[in-house]
Design a protein around this motif. Structure first.
Motif, PDB file in Angstrom:
ATOM      1  N   MET A  55      14.918  27.891  22.312  1.00  0.00           N
ATOM      2  CA  MET A  55      13.669  28.008  21.542  1.00  0.00           C
ATOM      3  C   MET A  55      12.901  26.686  21.568  1.00  0.00           C
ATOM      4  N   ALA A  56      13.603  25.564  21.383  1.00  0.00           N
ATOM      5  CA  ALA A  56      12.945  24.254  21.376  1.00  0.00           C
ATOM      6  C   ALA A  56      12.315  23.957  22.735  1.00  0.00           C
ATOM      7  N   LYS A  57      13.002  24.314  23.807  1.00  0.00           N
ATOM      8  CA  LYS A  57      12.465  24.090  25.153  1.00  0.00           C
ATOM      9  C   LYS A  57      11.251  24.991  25.409  1.00  0.00           C
ATOM     10  N   GLU A  58      11.357  26.229  24.978  1.00  0.00           N
ATOM     11  CA  GLU A  58      10.260  27.184  25.187  1.00  0.00           C
ATOM     12  C   GLU A  58       8.992  26.730  24.466  1.00  0.00           C
ATOM     13  N   ILE A  59       9.111  26.384  23.199  1.00  0.00           N
ATOM     14  CA  ILE A  59       7.921  26.013  22.419  1.00  0.00           C
ATOM     15  C   ILE A  59       7.389  24.643  22.835  1.00  0.00           C
ATOM     16  N   ASP A  87       0.339  13.639  27.048  1.00  0.00           N
ATOM     17  CA  ASP A  87       1.098  14.497  27.955  1.00  0.00           C
ATOM     18  C   ASP A  87       2.592  14.456  27.646  1.00  0.00           C
ATOM     19  N   PHE A  88       2.933  14.140  26.396  1.00  0.00           N
ATOM     20  CA  PHE A  88       4.332  14.110  25.967  1.00  0.00           C
ATOM     21  C   PHE A  88       4.569  15.314  25.068  1.00  0.00           C
ATOM     22  N   LEU A  89       5.390  16.234  25.545  1.00  0.00           N
ATOM     23  CA  LEU A  89       5.616  17.509  24.876  1.00  0.00           C
ATOM     24  C   LEU A  89       6.895  17.458  24.038  1.00  0.00           C
ATOM     25  N   VAL A  90       6.804  17.925  22.807  1.00  0.00           N
ATOM     26  CA  VAL A  90       7.967  17.965  21.920  1.00  0.00           C
ATOM     27  C   VAL A  90       8.049  19.343  21.293  1.00  0.00           C
ATOM     28  N   GLY A  91       9.257  19.882  21.272  1.00  0.00           N
ATOM     29  CA  GLY A  91       9.505  21.160  20.622  1.00  0.00           C
ATOM     30  C   GLY A  91      10.639  21.013  19.627  1.00  0.00           C
ATOM     31  N   ALA A  92      10.571  21.786  18.559  1.00  0.00           N
ATOM     32  CA  ALA A  92      11.629  21.771  17.547  1.00  0.00           C
ATOM     33  C   ALA A  92      11.947  23.200  17.133  1.00  0.00           C
ATOM     34  N   SER A 110      13.595  18.936  21.511  1.00  0.00           N
ATOM     35  CA  SER A 110      13.539  18.703  22.956  1.00  0.00           C
ATOM     36  C   SER A 110      12.196  18.048  23.267  1.00  0.00           C
ATOM     37  N   ALA A 111      12.188  17.207  24.302  1.00  0.00           N
ATOM     38  CA  ALA A 111      10.959  16.489  24.651  1.00  0.00           C
ATOM     39  C   ALA A 111      10.971  16.101  26.124  1.00  0.00           C
ATOM     40  N   LYS A 112       9.771  16.013  26.686  1.00  0.00           N
ATOM     41  CA  LYS A 112       9.618  15.530  28.062  1.00  0.00           C
ATOM     42  C   LYS A 112       8.145  15.293  28.352  1.00  0.00           C
ATOM     43  N   LYS A 113       7.890  14.572  29.413  1.00  0.00           N
ATOM     44  CA  LYS A 113       6.521  14.412  29.892  1.00  0.00           C
ATOM     45  C   LYS A 113       6.088  15.727  30.544  1.00  0.00           C
ATOM     46  N   GLU A 139      16.585  17.551   2.552  1.00  0.00           N
ATOM     47  CA  GLU A 139      17.995  17.338   2.218  1.00  0.00           C
ATOM     48  C   GLU A 139      18.137  17.106   0.710  1.00  0.00           C
ATOM     49  N   ASN A 140      17.227  16.329   0.134  1.00  0.00           N
ATOM     50  CA  ASN A 140      17.258  16.093  -1.313  1.00  0.00           C
ATOM     51  C   ASN A 140      16.992  17.377  -2.091  1.00  0.00           C
ATOM     52  N   LYS A 141      16.012  18.150  -1.649  1.00  0.00           N
ATOM     53  CA  LYS A 141      15.667  19.397  -2.342  1.00  0.00           C
ATOM     54  C   LYS A 141      16.867  20.338  -2.416  1.00  0.00           C
ATOM     55  N   PHE A 142      17.584  20.467  -1.310  1.00  0.00           N
ATOM     56  CA  PHE A 142      18.690  21.422  -1.235  1.00  0.00           C
ATOM     57  C   PHE A 142      20.058  20.777  -1.442  1.00  0.00           C
ATOM     58  N   GLN A 143      20.058  19.455  -1.632  1.00  0.00           N
ATOM     59  CA  GLN A 143      21.309  18.719  -1.847  1.00  0.00           C
ATOM     60  C   GLN A 143      22.334  19.020  -0.756  1.00  0.00           C
ATOM     61  N   ALA A 144      21.853  19.013   0.493  1.00  0.00           N
ATOM     62  CA  ALA A 144      22.725  19.290   1.633  1.00  0.00           C
ATOM     63  C   ALA A 144      22.136  18.632   2.881  1.00  0.00           C
ATOM     64  N   PRO A 145      23.003  18.129   3.754  1.00  0.00           N
ATOM     65  CA  PRO A 145      22.502  17.517   4.991  1.00  0.00           C
ATOM     66  C   PRO A 145      21.934  18.556   5.945  1.00  0.00           C
ATOM     67  N   ILE A 146      21.008  18.107   6.773  1.00  0.00           N
ATOM     68  CA  ILE A 146      20.450  18.922   7.853  1.00  0.00           C
ATOM     69  C   ILE A 146      20.947  18.295   9.151  1.00  0.00           C
ATOM     70  N   GLN A 147      21.604  19.071   9.972  1.00  0.00           N
ATOM     71  CA  GLN A 147      22.084  18.557  11.248  1.00  0.00           C
ATOM     72  C   GLN A 147      20.887  18.386  12.181  1.00  0.00           C
ATOM     73  N   VAL A 148      20.746  17.188  12.768  1.00  0.00           N
ATOM     74  CA  VAL A 148      19.647  16.880  13.676  1.00  0.00           C
ATOM     75  C   VAL A 148      20.236  16.786  15.081  1.00  0.00           C
ATOM     76  N   MET A 149      19.749  17.646  15.983  1.00  0.00           N
ATOM     77  CA  MET A 149      20.292  17.738  17.336  1.00  0.00           C
ATOM     78  C   MET A 149      19.184  17.438  18.338  1.00  0.00           C
ATOM     79  N   MET A 150      19.439  16.444  19.202  1.00  0.00           N
ATOM     80  CA  MET A 150      18.424  16.000  20.142  1.00  0.00           C
ATOM     81  C   MET A 150      18.916  16.187  21.572  1.00  0.00           C
ATOM     82  N   LEU A 151      18.135  16.888  22.385  1.00  0.00           N
ATOM     83  CA  LEU A 151      18.494  17.139  23.777  1.00  0.00           C
ATOM     84  C   LEU A 151      18.357  15.847  24.577  1.00  0.00           C
TER      85      LEU A 151
END
Length: 160
Positions: A29-33, A43-48, A97-100, A123-135
């Protein structure tokens, strides 16, 4: 007397073989968007792609503007949409995901400072960590198990 404060941060590299099926879907999904990003200036594309506790999977990309710096990062775009439409559903993980444009290799992109602080807010609102994953360019995932690993001295409290 001076006191030294040290914080240890830790990221984990997950090779493709170790990805869950859910991770594979979010990466896709991140690559597609990412390919649909509005980035005519850099010209730097980022998807999340974001996974919520209720099972919703959302995606967004960066949106540049000729009037710098009023563009919006992919991470903040998807988190804002999630909190506007699913305000009670905890974010569990976000894949970036990101690339030129026209590039054949991904760039390892960590969230910018504004995005890190935004992730911290939820994270503060829900009192739980969010896993951050970077391609990564090698096709692995570089994973932070919560924003503290990317923003150890974050702004958390107006009273401290």
């Amino acid at each position: 007397m001076q006191e030294k404060i040290e914080m240890k941060v830790s990221l984990t590299v997950y090779p493709t073989a170790d990805w869950s099926e859910e991770d594979r879907v979010l990466v896709g999904m991140a690559k597609e968007i990412m390919e649909k990003a509005h980035a005519p200036y850099s010209d730097f594309l980022v998807g999340a792609a974001l996974l919520l506790e209720n099972g919703e999977k959302l995606m967004a990309n960066n949106q540049e503007n000729v009037s710098f710096p009023v563009g919006v990062c992919a991470e903040r775009a998807v988190l804002s949409y999630a909190m506007a439409n699913f305000p009670m559903s905890k974010p569990l993980k976000i894949v970036i995901s990101a690339k030129k444009r026209n590039g054949n290799k991904f760039a390892t992109v960590t969230p910018c400072g504004l995005c890190r602080q935004t992730i911290n807010e939820y994270e503060n609102k829900f009192q739980a960590p969010i896993q951050v994953m970077m391609l990564t360019p090698e096709g692995n995932l570089l994973v932070a198990d919560g924003i503290e690993q990317l923003l150890p001295f974050r702004f958390n409290d107006l009273n401290s």
